[in-house]
Design a protein around this motif. Structure first.
Motif, PDB file in Angstrom:
ATOM      1  N   VAL A  49       0.823  -1.217   0.000  1.00 49.77           N
ATOM      2  CA  VAL A  49       0.000   0.000   0.000  1.00 49.77           C
ATOM      3  C   VAL A  49       0.852   1.260   0.000  1.00 49.77           C
ATOM      4  N   GLY A  50       1.916   1.286   0.823  1.00 46.92           N
ATOM      5  CA  GLY A  50       2.728   2.502   0.910  1.00 46.92           C
ATOM      6  C   GLY A  50       1.877   3.665   1.365  1.00 46.92           C
ATOM      7  N   GLY A  51       1.949   4.760   0.614  1.00 48.89           N
ATOM      8  CA  GLY A  51       1.149   5.929   0.955  1.00 48.89           C
ATOM      9  C   GLY A  51      -0.282   5.850   0.482  1.00 48.89           C
ATOM     10  N   GLY A  52      -0.618   4.832  -0.308  1.00 45.83           N
ATOM     11  CA  GLY A  52      -1.999   4.632  -0.738  1.00 45.83           C
ATOM     12  C   GLY A  52      -2.408   5.387  -1.979  1.00 45.83           C
ATOM     13  N   ALA A  53      -1.452   6.030  -2.670  1.00 42.81           N
ATOM     14  CA  ALA A  53      -1.795   6.832  -3.848  1.00 42.81           C
ATOM     15  C   ALA A  53      -2.444   5.985  -4.932  1.00 42.81           C
ATOM     16  N   LEU A  54      -1.934   4.770  -5.146  1.00 37.82           N
ATOM     17  CA  LEU A  54      -2.474   3.914  -6.197  1.00 37.82           C
ATOM     18  C   LEU A  54      -3.901   3.500  -5.879  1.00 37.82           C
ATOM     19  N   LEU A  55      -4.161   3.114  -4.644  1.00 37.08           N
ATOM     20  CA  LEU A  55      -5.507   2.691  -4.252  1.00 37.08           C
ATOM     21  C   LEU A  55      -6.507   3.821  -4.473  1.00 37.08           C
ATOM     22  N   THR A  56      -6.152   5.002  -3.981  1.00 36.01           N
ATOM     23  CA  THR A  56      -7.049   6.147  -4.083  1.00 36.01           C
ATOM     24  C   THR A  56      -7.302   6.521  -5.533  1.00 36.01           C
ATOM     25  N   PHE A  57      -6.245   6.485  -6.348  1.00 34.98           N
ATOM     26  CA  PHE A  57      -6.362   6.845  -7.763  1.00 34.98           C
ATOM     27  C   PHE A  57      -7.286   5.866  -8.493  1.00 34.98           C
ATOM     28  N   LEU A  58      -7.109   4.573  -8.253  1.00 31.79           N
ATOM     29  CA  LEU A  58      -7.952   3.576  -8.913  1.00 31.79           C
ATOM     30  C   LEU A  58      -9.419   3.762  -8.536  1.00 31.79           C
ATOM     31  N   ALA A  59      -9.667   4.089  -7.281  1.00 30.28           N
ATOM     32  CA  ALA A  59     -11.046   4.236  -6.816  1.00 30.28           C
ATOM     33  C   ALA A  59     -11.681   5.534  -7.318  1.00 30.28           C
ATOM     34  N   ILE A  60     -10.959   6.643  -7.177  1.00 30.13           N
ATOM     35  CA  ILE A  60     -11.540   7.955  -7.489  1.00 30.13           C
ATOM     36  C   ILE A  60     -11.550   8.235  -8.987  1.00 30.13           C
ATOM     37  N   GLN A  61     -10.412   7.981  -9.632  1.00 28.68           N
ATOM     38  CA  GLN A  61     -10.286   8.367 -11.039  1.00 28.68           C
ATOM     39  C   GLN A  61     -10.828   7.315 -12.007  1.00 28.68           C
ATOM     40  N   LEU A  62     -10.800   6.044 -11.616  1.00 31.55           N
ATOM     41  CA  LEU A  62     -11.187   4.998 -12.562  1.00 31.55           C
ATOM     42  C   LEU A  62     -12.349   4.132 -12.088  1.00 31.55           C
ATOM     43  N   GLY A  63     -12.908   4.441 -10.931  1.00 29.03           N
ATOM     44  CA  GLY A  63     -14.126   3.767 -10.498  1.00 29.03           C
ATOM     45  C   GLY A  63     -13.962   2.339 -10.036  1.00 29.03           C
ATOM     46  N   PHE A  64     -12.778   1.966  -9.531  1.00 30.40           N
ATOM     47  CA  PHE A  64     -12.542   0.607  -9.060  1.00 30.40           C
ATOM     48  C   PHE A  64     -12.966   0.444  -7.603  1.00 30.40           C
ATOM     49  N   GLU A  65     -13.254  -0.782  -7.240  1.00 27.88           N
ATOM     50  CA  GLU A  65     -13.327  -1.175  -5.840  1.00 27.88           C
ATOM     51  C   GLU A  65     -12.001  -1.865  -5.532  1.00 27.88           C
ATOM     52  N   VAL A  66     -11.328  -1.418  -4.461  1.00 28.29           N
ATOM     53  CA  VAL A  66      -9.938  -1.797  -4.251  1.00 28.29           C
ATOM     54  C   VAL A  66      -9.729  -2.383  -2.863  1.00 28.29           C
ATOM     55  N   ILE A  67      -8.943  -3.460  -2.824  1.00 27.30           N
ATOM     56  CA  ILE A  67      -8.431  -3.978  -1.559  1.00 27.30           C
ATOM     57  C   ILE A  67      -6.920  -3.775  -1.564  1.00 27.30           C
ATOM     58  N   GLY A  68      -6.405  -3.165  -0.524  1.00 21.93           N
ATOM     59  CA  GLY A  68      -4.965  -2.994  -0.378  1.00 21.93           C
ATOM     60  C   GLY A  68      -4.469  -3.746   0.841  1.00 21.93           C
ATOM     61  N   VAL A  69      -3.339  -4.428   0.717  1.00 26.75           N
ATOM     62  CA  VAL A  69      -2.792  -5.224   1.817  1.00 26.75           C
ATOM     63  C   VAL A  69      -1.366  -4.785   2.101  1.00 26.75           C
ATOM     64  N   ASP A  70      -1.083  -4.488   3.357  1.00 28.51           N
ATOM     65  CA  ASP A  70       0.260  -4.085   3.763  1.00 28.51           C
ATOM     66  C   ASP A  70       0.501  -4.577   5.189  1.00 28.51           C
ATOM     67  N   SER A  71       1.735  -4.961   5.468  1.00 25.96           N
ATOM     68  CA  SER A  71       2.039  -5.555   6.773  1.00 25.96           C
ATOM     69  C   SER A  71       2.384  -4.539   7.850  1.00 25.96           C
ATOM     70  N   ASP A  72       2.630  -3.285   7.472  1.00 29.83           N
ATOM     71  CA  ASP A  72       3.133  -2.301   8.426  1.00 29.83           C
ATOM     72  C   ASP A  72       2.032  -1.349   8.872  1.00 29.83           C
ATOM     73  N   ARG A  73       1.595  -1.509  10.107  1.00 31.29           N
ATOM     74  CA  ARG A  73       0.531  -0.658  10.644  1.00 31.29           C
ATOM     75  C   ARG A  73       0.930   0.806  10.700  1.00 31.29           C
ATOM     76  N   GLU A  74       2.191   1.060  11.053  1.00 30.57           N
ATOM     77  CA  GLU A  74       2.636   2.443  11.191  1.00 30.57           C
ATOM     78  C   GLU A  74       2.675   3.146   9.841  1.00 30.57           C
ATOM     79  N   VAL A  75       3.121   2.435   8.801  1.00 29.79           N
ATOM     80  CA  VAL A  75       3.118   3.016   7.454  1.00 29.79           C
ATOM     81  C   VAL A  75       1.690   3.326   7.018  1.00 29.79           C
ATOM     82  N   LEU A  76       0.760   2.418   7.311  1.00 31.20           N
ATOM     83  CA  LEU A  76      -0.639   2.658   6.956  1.00 31.20           C
ATOM     84  C   LEU A  76      -1.213   3.837   7.735  1.00 31.20           C
ATOM     85  N   LYS A  77      -0.795   3.983   8.982  1.00 28.02           N
ATOM     86  CA  LYS A  77      -1.229   5.129   9.784  1.00 28.02           C
ATOM     87  C   LYS A  77      -0.728   6.426   9.169  1.00 28.02           C
ATOM     88  N   VAL A  78       0.535   6.419   8.736  1.00 24.53           N
ATOM     89  CA  VAL A  78       1.112   7.594   8.074  1.00 24.53           C
ATOM     90  C   VAL A  78       0.358   7.882   6.771  1.00 24.53           C
TER      91      VAL A  78
END
Length: 493
Positions: free
Chosen positions: A285-314
């Protein structure tokens, strides 16, 4: 002058500079991976100090050894790139063949940090350069060079300067996690080339995530926009509040990754026309830019998986990532999660006497996790980071046949797998391609154009793609939000 050791005769009076901090013999031989830093009086300013850092490469293969020096950009002395062994090591590896790298920069005083947080603005000129640095530093650099460099003559030590497009920066958050260690979020102003033909430069504001273990690598980057009064004419880093602008992908490989969707644009258009929202699984997921872009700009439903809770919090606090009806973020090992999905999908197929529609939505949740349904695209943005060997993507685990099969099982009939590739070697890339060719029907490639990344695309079914289909509204939408050059550069392997 001694014929056996010209260094000793020439610098018997100069070597005291080093001896003030260390035994001068420390530097007479190379010691792989040794890192030493110390301070010296600045010969051009009696009230200031210089910080000197010396790193010997872990790879000692050149005879005679090659020594180089680098100036630390004024004002960036505390940046992890220049103040840590990790950053120093990456700088060394960007100059192949260097056996010892010497960094010299100003030692900042507490008074230099009166403003909190510290705001960097690129100076018009480097003070070290303009005060005869190349002249007065030569004795020091030779004194810090190994004896083996003086076998035939007195060597010339090349002085490198570090240049990038950074104009201003300020750290807005710093934290640590058990997975990646210390990390920071910074707002920056950079120079970007807006016209490839005329080389025109423009200024752009971005927000970045960097890890201390690989400080020279930008982990996540998004555009930011200032929150200012409409009448304000000037905006500077550190003087205004910024918010993420997620309408454009600026991280180098994300737009090419999204361009892979053009291969199945007709299929996605058909699903949209039938009332189904396309679905994406993002591993990493990282910063989540890809997930947000797919959902907002292209109308996707997205699941993102990442192991680092702190990175997801950031990501949620600073990069605009939000859980919503169409964006679902799961904390966990991404590869294990995909294998788990494949396992559940296999059980689902065996136990069902009636074939379910592949786009009947997210079937059901167990402990908040999706357990069974198929995706139109799986996008993999995972890496294996080692400061000694650099970054490689995807992790070696992804090359295993069981993982590749799992990726195929979670895809729909016309789905694709898009992977960000940073290959540490040609053999790694060849092995990866070979594994995917054994499992998938077709492979494609997109060259990112930065000399590091490429996007590998694997499809289950043959792809018939026409980029001139004016009736395909999804394709037209895709071309409106990413550079069309990436779509045109897709090549079959």
């Amino acid at each position: 002058m001694s014929n056996n050791n010209p260094k000793e005769g020439i610098f018997k009076n100069k070597i005291v500079l080093v001896a003030m901090a260390l035994d001068a013999t420390t530097f007479e031989s190379l010691s792989p991976s040794r890192f030493v830093s110390f301070t010296l009086p600045n010969p051009t300013c009696s009230h200031s100090l210089l910080r000197v850092a010396v790193l010997d490469s872990p790879l000692q293969s050149t005879h005679p050894p090659h020594v180089a020096a680098m100036l630390v950009p004024q004002g960036r002395e505390t940046d992890w790139i220049f103040s840590t062994k990790f950053g120093h090591l990456q700088l060394l590896f960007t100059s192949p063949g260097i056996s010892r790298l010497i960094l010299i920069g100003n030692q900042l005083n507490e008074s230099d940090f009166d403003s909190s947080p510290y705001i960097y603005h690129r100076p018009l000129k480097c003070s070290l350069h303009h005060q005869g640095f190349e002249v007065w530093s030569k004795p020091l650099l030779l004194a810090l060079s190994p004896k083996s460099l003086f076998k035939n003559c007195i060597p010339e030590i090349p002085i490198m300067s570090y240049e990038d497009n950074l104009v201003s920066s300020v750290v807005i958050h710093q934290c640590a996690s058990s997975h990646v260690g210390e990390m920071l979020v910074e707002d920056v102003e950079i120079e970007t080339q807006s016209d490839m033909h005329h080389g025109c430069l423009r200024m752009e504001f971005r927000r970045r995530l960097r890890f201390k273990r690989m400080p020279n690598l930008i982990q996540t980057e998004v555009l930011i926009a200032p929150e200012i009064d409409p009448g304000s004419n000037t905006v500077r880093i550190g003087e205004a509040k910024f918010v993420p602008d997620l309408r454009v992908l600026v991280h180098p490989y994300l737009a090419p990754m999204v361009a892979s969707l053009s291969l199945i644009s007709e299929y996605i258009e058909q699903q949209i026309q039938n009332g189904f929202r396309p679905k994406a699984l993002c591993l990493g997921v990282g910063g989540g830019a890809l997930l947000t872009f797919l959902a907002i700009q292209l109308g996707f439903e997205v699941i993102g998986v990442d192991s680092d809770r702190e990175v997801l919090k950031v990501a949620k606090n600073y990069f605009g990532l939000e859980d919503s009806e169409f964006i679902h973020v799961i904390v966990g090992d991404a590869i294990k999660y995909m294998k788990k999905l494949a396992y559940h999908r296999t059980l689902h197929s065996k136990s069902s006497s009636v074939d379910h529609c592949e786009h009947d939505g997210f079937d059901h949740l167990v402990n908040g996790e999706v357990t069974a349904h198929k995706f139109d695209v799986v996008m993999v943005d995972l890496d294996s980071t080692d400061v000694r060997n650099g970054i490689s993507s995807p992790p070696l685990e992804f090359v295993r046949k069981r993982v590749v099969l799992a990726a195929k099982l979670v895809l729909s009939e016309f789905g694709i797998l898009a992977i960000n590739i940073i290959s540490p070697s040609q053999s790694f890339y060849d092995k990866l391609v070979n594994h995917f060719q054994k499992v998938f029907h077709e492979l494609y490639k997109i060259d990112v154009g930065n000399g590091e990344n490429c996007i590998l695309i694997a499809s289950i079914s043959p792809q018939v793609f026409s980029d001139r289909d004016c009736s395909n509204s999804f394709l037209l939408r895709l071309k409106s939000v990413i550079p069309e050059t990436y779509i045109n550069s897709i090549r079959k392997i």
